[in-house]
Design a protein around this motif. Structure first.
Motif, short mmCIF file in Angstrom:
data_model
loop_
_atom_site.label_atom_id
_atom_site.label_comp_id
_atom_site.label_asym_id
_atom_site.label_seq_id
_atom_site.Cartn_x
_atom_site.Cartn_y
_atom_site.Cartn_z
N GLU A 1 21.78 23.96 -6.37
CA GLU A 1 21.40 23.33 -7.64
C GLU A 1 19.90 23.06 -7.73
OE1 GLU A 1 23.43 19.81 -8.90
OE2 GLU A 1 25.40 20.73 -8.65
N ALA A 2 19.25 22.87 -6.62
CA ALA A 2 17.81 22.56 -6.61
C ALA A 2 16.99 23.66 -7.27
CB ALA A 2 17.33 22.32 -5.18
N GLU A 3 17.50 24.87 -7.29
CA GLU A 3 16.79 25.99 -7.92
C GLU A 3 16.70 25.86 -9.43
OE1 GLU A 3 15.18 28.93 -6.67
OE2 GLU A 3 15.19 27.49 -5.02
N PHE A 4 17.51 25.03 -10.02
CA PHE A 4 17.65 25.03 -11.46
C PHE A 4 17.16 23.75 -12.15
CE2 PHE A 4 20.83 27.77 -9.53
CZ PHE A 4 20.51 28.97 -10.13
N TYR A 5 16.61 22.82 -11.37
CA TYR A 5 16.15 21.56 -11.94
C TYR A 5 14.76 21.23 -11.40
CZ TYR A 5 21.02 20.59 -13.20
OH TYR A 5 22.28 20.65 -13.73
N PRO A 6 13.94 20.55 -12.21
CA PRO A 6 12.71 19.98 -11.66
C PRO A 6 13.10 18.93 -10.61
CG PRO A 6 12.77 19.79 -14.07
CD PRO A 6 14.10 20.31 -13.63
N LEU A 7 12.23 18.69 -9.66
CA LEU A 7 12.55 17.84 -8.50
C LEU A 7 13.14 16.49 -8.89
CD1 LEU A 7 12.60 17.58 -5.45
CD2 LEU A 7 10.28 16.69 -5.57
N GLN A 8 12.51 15.76 -9.79
CA GLN A 8 13.01 14.43 -10.13
C GLN A 8 14.39 14.51 -10.78
OE1 GLN A 8 11.83 11.62 -9.03
NE2 GLN A 8 13.55 10.59 -9.94
N GLU A 9 14.59 15.47 -11.66
CA GLU A 9 15.89 15.62 -12.31
C GLU A 9 16.95 16.04 -11.29
OE1 GLU A 9 17.88 18.16 -15.93
OE2 GLU A 9 15.71 17.82 -15.96
N TRP A 10 16.55 16.89 -10.34
CA TRP A 10 17.49 17.32 -9.30
C TRP A 10 17.96 16.13 -8.47
CZ3 TRP A 10 16.62 17.40 -3.88
CH2 TRP A 10 17.67 17.94 -3.15
N LYS A 11 17.05 15.24 -8.13
CA LYS A 11 17.43 14.05 -7.36
C LYS A 11 18.49 13.24 -8.12
CE LYS A 11 13.31 13.57 -4.55
NZ LYS A 11 12.15 12.75 -4.19
N GLU A 12 18.33 13.15 -9.43
CA GLU A 12 19.34 12.46 -10.24
C GLU A 12 20.66 13.22 -10.20
OE1 GLU A 12 17.86 11.75 -14.23
OE2 GLU A 12 15.92 11.14 -13.41
N GLN A 13 20.58 14.55 -10.23
CA GLN A 13 21.79 15.38 -10.18
C GLN A 13 22.52 15.20 -8.85
OE1 GLN A 13 23.21 17.17 -12.67
NE2 GLN A 13 21.60 16.29 -13.95
N VAL A 14 21.78 15.05 -7.77
CA VAL A 14 22.39 14.80 -6.46
C VAL A 14 23.21 13.52 -6.52
CG1 VAL A 14 21.92 14.17 -4.05
CG2 VAL A 14 20.65 16.05 -5.12
N GLU A 15 22.65 12.48 -7.10
CA GLU A 15 23.37 11.21 -7.18
C GLU A 15 24.61 11.33 -8.06
OE1 GLU A 15 22.75 8.87 -5.05
OE2 GLU A 15 21.08 10.11 -4.37
N ILE A 16 24.51 12.04 -9.16
CA ILE A 16 25.67 12.24 -10.03
C ILE A 16 26.75 13.02 -9.28
CG2 ILE A 16 26.50 13.45 -12.10
CD1 ILE A 16 23.69 12.75 -13.34
N TYR A 17 26.34 14.07 -8.58
CA TYR A 17 27.29 14.88 -7.80
C TYR A 17 28.00 14.01 -6.77
CZ TYR A 17 29.08 18.56 -4.75
OH TYR A 17 29.90 19.38 -4.00
N LEU A 18 27.24 13.24 -6.03
CA LEU A 18 27.83 12.41 -4.97
C LEU A 18 28.73 11.32 -5.54
CD1 LEU A 18 24.81 12.14 -2.52
CD2 LEU A 18 26.89 13.51 -2.24
N GLU A 19 28.36 10.81 -6.70
CA GLU A 19 29.19 9.80 -7.37
C GLU A 19 30.58 10.35 -7.67
OE1 GLU A 19 28.49 8.00 -11.62
OE2 GLU A 19 26.82 7.49 -10.27
N HIS A 20 30.65 11.64 -7.95
CA HIS A 20 31.93 12.28 -8.29
C HIS A 20 32.61 12.95 -7.10
CE1 HIS A 20 30.16 11.72 -12.28
NE2 HIS A 20 31.42 11.57 -12.63
N THR A 21 32.05 12.77 -5.92
CA THR A 21 32.64 13.31 -4.70
C THR A 21 33.46 12.19 -4.07
OG1 THR A 21 30.69 14.70 -4.47
CG2 THR A 21 32.16 14.61 -2.58
N GLU A 22 34.59 11.93 -4.68
CA GLU A 22 35.40 10.77 -4.31
C GLU A 22 36.01 10.85 -2.92
OE1 GLU A 22 38.10 10.48 -7.59
OE2 GLU A 22 36.48 10.02 -8.99
N GLU A 23 36.22 12.07 -2.41
CA GLU A 23 36.84 12.21 -1.10
C GLU A 23 35.87 11.87 0.04
OE1 GLU A 23 35.19 16.36 -1.96
OE2 GLU A 23 36.05 14.74 -3.11
N ALA A 24 34.57 11.73 -0.28
CA ALA A 24 33.57 11.44 0.75
C ALA A 24 33.35 9.93 0.87
CB ALA A 24 32.26 12.13 0.40
N SER A 25 33.26 9.48 2.11
CA SER A 25 32.92 8.08 2.35
C SER A 25 31.43 7.87 2.06
CB SER A 25 33.21 7.72 3.81
OG SER A 25 32.29 8.40 4.66
#
Length: 134
Positions: free
Chosen positions: A16-40
């Motif tokens: 995903e980092a290839e498709f977003y500016p750095l700051q926006e990508w960091k936000e996308q990481v947090e959104i992704y992890l927020e929806h990764t419910e199986e992960a502690s």
């Protein structure tokens, strides 16, 4: 969660980092992890720190790929293959907990699952050359 699953989540975020500016990508990481419910929370932190470390080392990783990829430059590579290579090279070079052979095998498996029929051989060839140079 198994390490293979953690690696797969990490790969997706490096891709995903290839498709977003750095700051926006960091936000996308947090959104992704927020929806990764199986992960502690600990596993989410592992994924987060791993993908940020790969991106921090991206220039050095890409320089190594460009040295070893015969007639290919990272700018022309399939973005899926490039994300797989970046993650695997990070593991080979900077992650002392993961043996080189495991990093290569897991990268080839990701290539089989997410890329073209030619990708596993391509990924294996570049990573084998990289591991020999280390």
């Amino acid at each position: 969660m198994k390490r293979t699953q953690l690696r797969e989540h990490s790969f997706r975020l490096v891709f995903e980092a290839e498709f977003y500016p750095l700051q926006e990508w960091k936000e996308q990481v947090e959104i992704y992890l927020e929806h990764t419910e199986e992960a502690s929370e600990e596993e989410k932190e592992y994924i987060r720190s791993r993908v940020f470390a790969v991106i921090e080392q991206k220039e050095e990783i890409d320089a190594g790929i460009n040295l070893r990829a015969n007639r290919w430059k990272t700018s022309r590579m399939n973005k899926t293959d490039l994300a797989i290579l970046r993650l695997a090279i990070y593991e080979i070079r900077w992650d002392e907990e993961i043996p080189e052979g495991v990093a290569i095998d897991e990268a080839v498996e990701l290539a089989k699952r997410y890329s073209s029929n030619e990708a596993p051989a391509f990924v294996n060839g570049i990573l084998a050359g990289f591991a020999k140079a280390e």
